[in-house]
Design a protein around this motif. Structure first.
Motif, PDB file in Angstrom:
ATOM      1  N   PHE A  57       0.949  -1.297  -0.123  1.00  0.00           N
ATOM      2  CA  PHE A  57      -0.163   0.152  -0.035  1.00  0.00           C
ATOM      3  C   PHE A  57       0.930   1.253   0.022  1.00  0.00           C
ATOM      4  CE2 PHE A  57      -3.524  -2.858   1.509  1.00  0.00           C
ATOM      5  CZ  PHE A  57      -4.636  -2.284   0.749  1.00  0.00           C
ATOM      6  N   ALA A  58       1.876   1.265   0.726  1.00  0.00           N
ATOM      7  CA  ALA A  58       2.655   2.310   0.964  1.00  0.00           C
ATOM      8  C   ALA A  58       3.466   2.692  -0.294  1.00  0.00           C
ATOM      9  CB  ALA A  58       3.804   2.088   1.971  1.00  0.00           C
ATOM     10  N   ALA A  59       3.967   1.567  -0.946  1.00  0.00           N
ATOM     11  CA  ALA A  59       4.751   1.833  -2.245  1.00  0.00           C
ATOM     12  C   ALA A  59       4.121   2.313  -3.426  1.00  0.00           C
ATOM     13  CB  ALA A  59       5.333   0.397  -2.674  1.00  0.00           C
ATOM     14  N   LYS A  60       2.732   1.904  -3.485  1.00  0.00           N
ATOM     15  CA  LYS A  60       1.893   2.297  -4.465  1.00  0.00           C
ATOM     16  C   LYS A  60       1.200   3.613  -4.082  1.00  0.00           C
ATOM     17  CE  LYS A  60      -1.025  -0.359  -6.596  1.00  0.00           C
ATOM     18  NZ  LYS A  60      -0.998  -0.373  -8.054  1.00  0.00           N
ATOM     19  N   ALA A  61       1.357   4.100  -2.895  1.00  0.00           N
ATOM     20  CA  ALA A  61       0.300   5.021  -2.558  1.00  0.00           C
ATOM     21  C   ALA A  61      -1.009   4.879  -2.710  1.00  0.00           C
ATOM     22  CB  ALA A  61       0.783   6.512  -2.954  1.00  0.00           C
ATOM     23  N   ARG A  62      -1.593   3.651  -2.346  1.00  0.00           N
ATOM     24  CA  ARG A  62      -2.972   3.177  -2.592  1.00  0.00           C
ATOM     25  C   ARG A  62      -3.820   3.307  -1.448  1.00  0.00           C
ATOM     26  NH1 ARG A  62      -4.632  -1.162  -6.043  1.00  0.00           N
ATOM     27  NH2 ARG A  62      -6.253  -2.549  -5.275  1.00  0.00           N
ATOM     28  N   PRO A  63      -4.857   3.825  -1.772  1.00  0.00           N
ATOM     29  CA  PRO A  63      -5.820   4.272  -0.725  1.00  0.00           C
ATOM     30  C   PRO A  63      -6.172   2.964   0.172  1.00  0.00           C
ATOM     31  CG  PRO A  63      -6.465   5.238  -2.642  1.00  0.00           C
ATOM     32  CD  PRO A  63      -5.469   4.425  -3.099  1.00  0.00           C
ATOM     33  N   ALA A  64      -6.050   3.050   1.234  1.00  0.00           N
ATOM     34  CA  ALA A  64      -6.229   1.884   2.458  1.00  0.00           C
ATOM     35  C   ALA A  64      -7.649   1.216   2.137  1.00  0.00           C
ATOM     36  CB  ALA A  64      -5.994   2.401   3.831  1.00  0.00           C
ATOM     37  N   ASP A  65      -8.538   1.913   1.571  1.00  0.00           N
ATOM     38  CA  ASP A  65     -10.098   1.467   1.312  1.00  0.00           C
ATOM     39  C   ASP A  65      -9.986   0.591  -0.031  1.00  0.00           C
ATOM     40  OD1 ASP A  65     -10.025   3.665  -0.467  1.00  0.00           O
ATOM     41  OD2 ASP A  65     -11.847   4.448   0.510  1.00  0.00           O
ATOM     42  N   ASN A  66      -8.895   0.398  -0.754  1.00  0.00           N
ATOM     43  CA  ASN A  66      -9.069  -0.186  -2.079  1.00  0.00           C
ATOM     44  C   ASN A  66      -8.429  -1.493  -1.872  1.00  0.00           C
ATOM     45  OD1 ASN A  66      -9.003  -0.920  -4.739  1.00  0.00           O
ATOM     46  ND2 ASN A  66      -7.667   0.637  -5.398  1.00  0.00           N
ATOM     47  N   PRO A  67      -9.121  -2.814  -1.807  1.00  0.00           N
ATOM     48  CA  PRO A  67      -8.422  -3.993  -1.071  1.00  0.00           C
ATOM     49  C   PRO A  67      -7.750  -4.787  -2.457  1.00  0.00           C
ATOM     50  CG  PRO A  67     -11.004  -4.082  -1.686  1.00  0.00           C
ATOM     51  CD  PRO A  67     -10.332  -2.612  -1.911  1.00  0.00           C
ATOM     52  N   LEU A  68      -6.823  -5.613  -2.110  1.00  0.00           N
ATOM     53  CA  LEU A  68      -5.793  -6.301  -2.874  1.00  0.00           C
ATOM     54  C   LEU A  68      -6.483  -7.451  -3.408  1.00  0.00           C
ATOM     55  CD1 LEU A  68      -2.473  -5.704  -0.925  1.00  0.00           C
ATOM     56  CD2 LEU A  68      -3.464  -4.047  -2.695  1.00  0.00           C
ATOM     57  N   ILE A  69      -5.952  -8.234  -4.621  1.00  0.00           N
ATOM     58  CA  ILE A  69      -6.428  -9.302  -5.214  1.00  0.00           C
ATOM     59  C   ILE A  69      -5.417 -10.278  -4.498  1.00  0.00           C
ATOM     60  CG2 ILE A  69      -6.551 -10.632  -7.483  1.00  0.00           C
ATOM     61  CD1 ILE A  69      -7.507  -8.109  -8.633  1.00  0.00           C
ATOM     62  N   VAL A  70      -5.799 -11.330  -4.145  1.00  0.00           N
ATOM     63  CA  VAL A  70      -4.900 -12.433  -3.567  1.00  0.00           C
ATOM     64  C   VAL A  70      -4.750 -13.349  -4.694  1.00  0.00           C
ATOM     65  CG1 VAL A  70      -4.626 -14.318  -2.098  1.00  0.00           C
ATOM     66  CG2 VAL A  70      -5.572 -11.980  -1.315  1.00  0.00           C
ATOM     67  N   HIS A  71      -3.595 -13.686  -5.131  1.00  0.00           N
ATOM     68  CA  HIS A  71      -3.273 -14.851  -6.168  1.00  0.00           C
ATOM     69  C   HIS A  71      -2.885 -16.088  -5.519  1.00  0.00           C
ATOM     70  CE1 HIS A  71      -2.788 -10.739  -7.888  1.00  0.00           C
ATOM     71  NE2 HIS A  71      -3.060 -11.335  -9.159  1.00  0.00           N
ATOM     72  N   LEU A  72      -3.426 -16.776  -6.304  1.00  0.00           N
ATOM     73  CA  LEU A  72      -3.365 -18.522  -6.017  1.00  0.00           C
ATOM     74  C   LEU A  72      -2.512 -19.208  -7.191  1.00  0.00           C
ATOM     75  CD1 LEU A  72      -6.830 -19.201  -4.303  1.00  0.00           C
ATOM     76  CD2 LEU A  72      -4.692 -18.609  -3.200  1.00  0.00           C
ATOM     77  N   ALA A  73      -1.911 -20.415  -6.700  1.00  0.00           N
ATOM     78  CA  ALA A  73      -1.373 -21.311  -7.935  1.00  0.00           C
ATOM     79  C   ALA A  73      -2.422 -21.947  -8.359  1.00  0.00           C
ATOM     80  CB  ALA A  73      -0.401 -22.170  -7.053  1.00  0.00           C
ATOM     81  N   ASP A  74      -3.656 -22.464  -8.000  1.00  0.00           N
ATOM     82  CA  ASP A  74      -4.559 -23.205  -8.490  1.00  0.00           C
ATOM     83  C   ASP A  74      -5.955 -23.171  -7.890  1.00  0.00           C
ATOM     84  OD1 ASP A  74      -4.467 -25.504  -6.760  1.00  0.00           O
ATOM     85  OD2 ASP A  74      -2.707 -25.961  -7.635  1.00  0.00           O
ATOM     86  N   GLU A  75      -6.957 -23.537  -8.258  1.00  0.00           N
ATOM     87  CA  GLU A  75      -8.028 -23.554  -7.680  1.00  0.00           C
ATOM     88  C   GLU A  75      -8.262 -24.407  -6.359  1.00  0.00           C
ATOM     89  OE1 GLU A  75     -11.157 -25.092 -10.372  1.00  0.00           O
ATOM     90  OE2 GLU A  75     -12.659 -25.112  -8.961  1.00  0.00           O
ATOM     91  N   GLU A  76      -7.322 -25.395  -6.334  1.00  0.00           N
ATOM     92  CA  GLU A  76      -7.236 -26.218  -5.077  1.00  0.00           C
ATOM     93  C   GLU A  76      -6.931 -25.542  -3.753  1.00  0.00           C
ATOM     94  OE1 GLU A  76      -8.720 -29.023  -5.912  1.00  0.00           O
ATOM     95  OE2 GLU A  76      -8.518 -28.286  -7.960  1.00  0.00           O
ATOM     96  N   GLU A  77      -6.360 -24.258  -4.066  1.00  0.00           N
ATOM     97  CA  GLU A  77      -5.788 -23.436  -3.068  1.00  0.00           C
ATOM     98  C   GLU A  77      -6.951 -22.503  -2.484  1.00  0.00           C
ATOM     99  OE1 GLU A  77      -0.962 -23.115  -3.013  1.00  0.00           O
ATOM    100  OE2 GLU A  77      -2.218 -21.428  -4.023  1.00  0.00           O
ATOM    101  N   LEU A  78      -8.175 -22.700  -2.859  1.00  0.00           N
ATOM    102  CA  LEU A  78      -9.176 -21.576  -2.629  1.00  0.00           C
ATOM    103  C   LEU A  78      -9.495 -21.575  -1.164  1.00  0.00           C
ATOM    104  CD1 LEU A  78     -11.945 -21.607  -5.199  1.00  0.00           C
ATOM    105  CD2 LEU A  78     -10.997 -19.631  -4.058  1.00  0.00           C
ATOM    106  N   PRO A  79      -9.556 -22.998  -0.361  1.00  0.00           N
ATOM    107  CA  PRO A  79      -9.658 -22.924   1.003  1.00  0.00           C
ATOM    108  C   PRO A  79      -8.693 -22.176   1.835  1.00  0.00           C
ATOM    109  CG  PRO A  79      -9.860 -25.186  -0.050  1.00  0.00           C
ATOM    110  CD  PRO A  79      -9.490 -24.354  -1.015  1.00  0.00           C
ATOM    111  N   ARG A  80      -7.659 -21.803   1.245  1.00  0.00           N
ATOM    112  CA  ARG A  80      -6.610 -20.953   2.046  1.00  0.00           C
ATOM    113  C   ARG A  80      -7.184 -19.524   2.171  1.00  0.00           C
ATOM    114  NH1 ARG A  80      -0.472 -21.549  -0.039  1.00  0.00           N
ATOM    115  NH2 ARG A  80      -0.012 -21.212   2.279  1.00  0.00           N
ATOM    116  N   VAL A  81      -8.021 -19.149   1.357  1.00  0.00           N
ATOM    117  CA  VAL A  81      -8.537 -17.825   1.445  1.00  0.00           C
ATOM    118  C   VAL A  81     -10.251 -17.685   1.960  1.00  0.00           C
ATOM    119  CG1 VAL A  81      -6.615 -16.726   0.126  1.00  0.00           C
ATOM    120  CG2 VAL A  81      -8.672 -17.538  -1.029  1.00  0.00           C
ATOM    121  N   THR A  82     -10.777 -18.636   1.891  1.00  0.00           N
ATOM    122  CA  THR A  82     -12.338 -18.721   1.874  1.00  0.00           C
ATOM    123  C   THR A  82     -12.801 -20.206   2.447  1.00  0.00           C
ATOM    124  OG1 THR A  82     -14.537 -18.364   0.865  1.00  0.00           O
ATOM    125  CG2 THR A  82     -12.962 -19.119  -0.507  1.00  0.00           C
ATOM    126  N   GLU A  83     -13.850 -20.068   3.125  1.00  0.00           N
ATOM    127  CA  GLU A  83     -14.662 -21.314   3.684  1.00  0.00           C
ATOM    128  C   GLU A  83     -15.819 -21.485   2.914  1.00  0.00           C
ATOM    129  OE1 GLU A  83     -14.606 -20.529   7.896  1.00  0.00           O
ATOM    130  OE2 GLU A  83     -12.365 -20.498   7.861  1.00  0.00           O
TER     131      GLU A  83
END
Ligand code: AMP
Ligand code: MG
Length: 330
Positions: A57-83
């Motif tokens: 956020f600091a490097a980009k000077a990105r507003p704190a209310d603009n959420p980031l996209i989380v990247h996964l290697a494959d679909e099987e990893e979805l449980p790492r970020v959502t139930e």
């Protein structure tokens, strides 16, 4: 100057075994790198490390209310970020991952609040780029990887442009060649029973089976789409398709130093005083060239960049969305 560019190029690594090993070591140590994806280059860091995400956020000077996209290697990893993987999320992932589609899903507690800007949801994607995939498979955590540009600036679509944007601030930049899509991912809320497009992008509405008319009634938008975006250091004006001559005549009359990005068949119509920044053949081609065109216009020092419009269909919707934001008419 020479010294600066030598220092900058020292951090540009080929995406071979050594480059990948260095990238993974940097990421696992909580540092930031430039990472190629098929959409644009990302400013990547451990999505689960609060300090690292704060540094993004600091490097980009990105507003704190603009959420980031989380990247996964494959679909099987979805449980790492959502139930809660809805049937819709499951089918969209099956159809479009790996690829330029971001799904908004209900966040698991494992995703730090800073990454999702305090929302109860998280945006997640599986990129379609061999270098990104190799990095994601080897890293300890999923990666947050917003575009590797300062907020409001055009996204970088080459490794060189990432260096131009961040220079010494990154541990390294992996060179994965120019991005083949060239505009960001489509963001879709997949928590309900039908897809709600929050941002146009590399996966088209036609591919999603969501019509443009439906979209007109949809007021929901991604938090990030509130901000002016994607703009180079010169004015941008959209020339309606086939009417480049009219805009050119206006610019000539006004005595403005201008450049143009136009359809290949229209380049001959430009006066010799105009700087042809680039030409394109169709909307996907313009998508790949748009951000490099913006940066080239900056280097050429033009005051105004005329960009010929493309039809609002397919990836042309995303191109026109980015163009309107850059022109300040969105
Ligand atoms: P960028 O990484 O800069 O391409 O931007 C990511 C886009 O995804 C921005 O428009 C964000 O607002 C959007 N986004 C990220 N997380 C969420 C979320 N949880 N809900 C809705 N939109 C999101
Ligand atoms: Mg961005």
């Amino acid at each position: 100057m020479e010294q600066a560019s030598a220092a900058a190029s020292a951090r540009l690594l080929r995406a071979d075994a050594d480059g990948l090993a260095a990238a993974v070591a940097a990421l696992d140590a909580g540092r930031l790198i430039g990472l190629p994806t098929e959409t644009v280059y990302g400013l990547a860091g451990d999505a689960f490390a609060t300090d690292t995400v704060a540094a993004i956020f600091a490097a980009k000077a990105r507003p704190a209310d603009n959420p980031l996209i989380v990247h996964l290697a494959d679909e099987e990893e979805l449980p790492r970020v959502t139930e809660q993987v809805t049937p819709l999320a499951r089918s969209l992932a099956a159809a479009h991952w790996p690829g330029p589609l971001t799904l908004v899903v209900t966040a698991a507690a494992s995703v730090p609040a800073i990454t999702r800007a305090g929302l109860s949801s998280v945006a997640v994607r599986v990129p379609d780029h061999p270098v990104a995939t190799a990095g994601l498979q080897r890293c300890r955590s999923p990666l947050a990887a917003p575009s590797a540009n300062r907020s409001g600036r055009p996204s970088p679509t080459t490794a060189r442009d990432v260096l131009g944007e961040f220079g010494s601030e990154l541990a390294l930049v992996l060179d994965g060649g120019p991005c083949v899509v060239g505009v960001e991912s489509t963001v879709v809320d997949a928590r309900g029973s039908r897809p709600v497009v929050l941002r146009e992008g590399g996966v088209t509405r036609e591919q999603l089976g969501v019509s443009g008319e439906e979209a007109a009634g949809e007021l929901q938008r991604s938090p990030g789409t509130r901000y002016r975006h994607y703009a180079p250091g010169c004015r941008v004006r959209i020339a309606p398709a086939g009417q480049v001559d009219v805009e050119v005549a206006r610019a000539v009359t006004a005595g403005v130093h201008f450049g143009a990005v136009v359809h290949r068949d229209h380049a001959d119509h430009l006066p010799p005083t105009a700087t042809v920044i680039d030409t394109f053949t169709d909307a996907p081609d313009l998508a790949r060239r748009l951000y490099t065109g913006f940066r080239e216009a900056e280097r050429a020092g033009v005051e105004l960049l005329l960009v010929e419009a493309v039809a609002e269909e397919g990836v042309g919707r995303a191109v026109m969305d980015r163009l309107r934001r850059a022109a300040g008419v969105a």
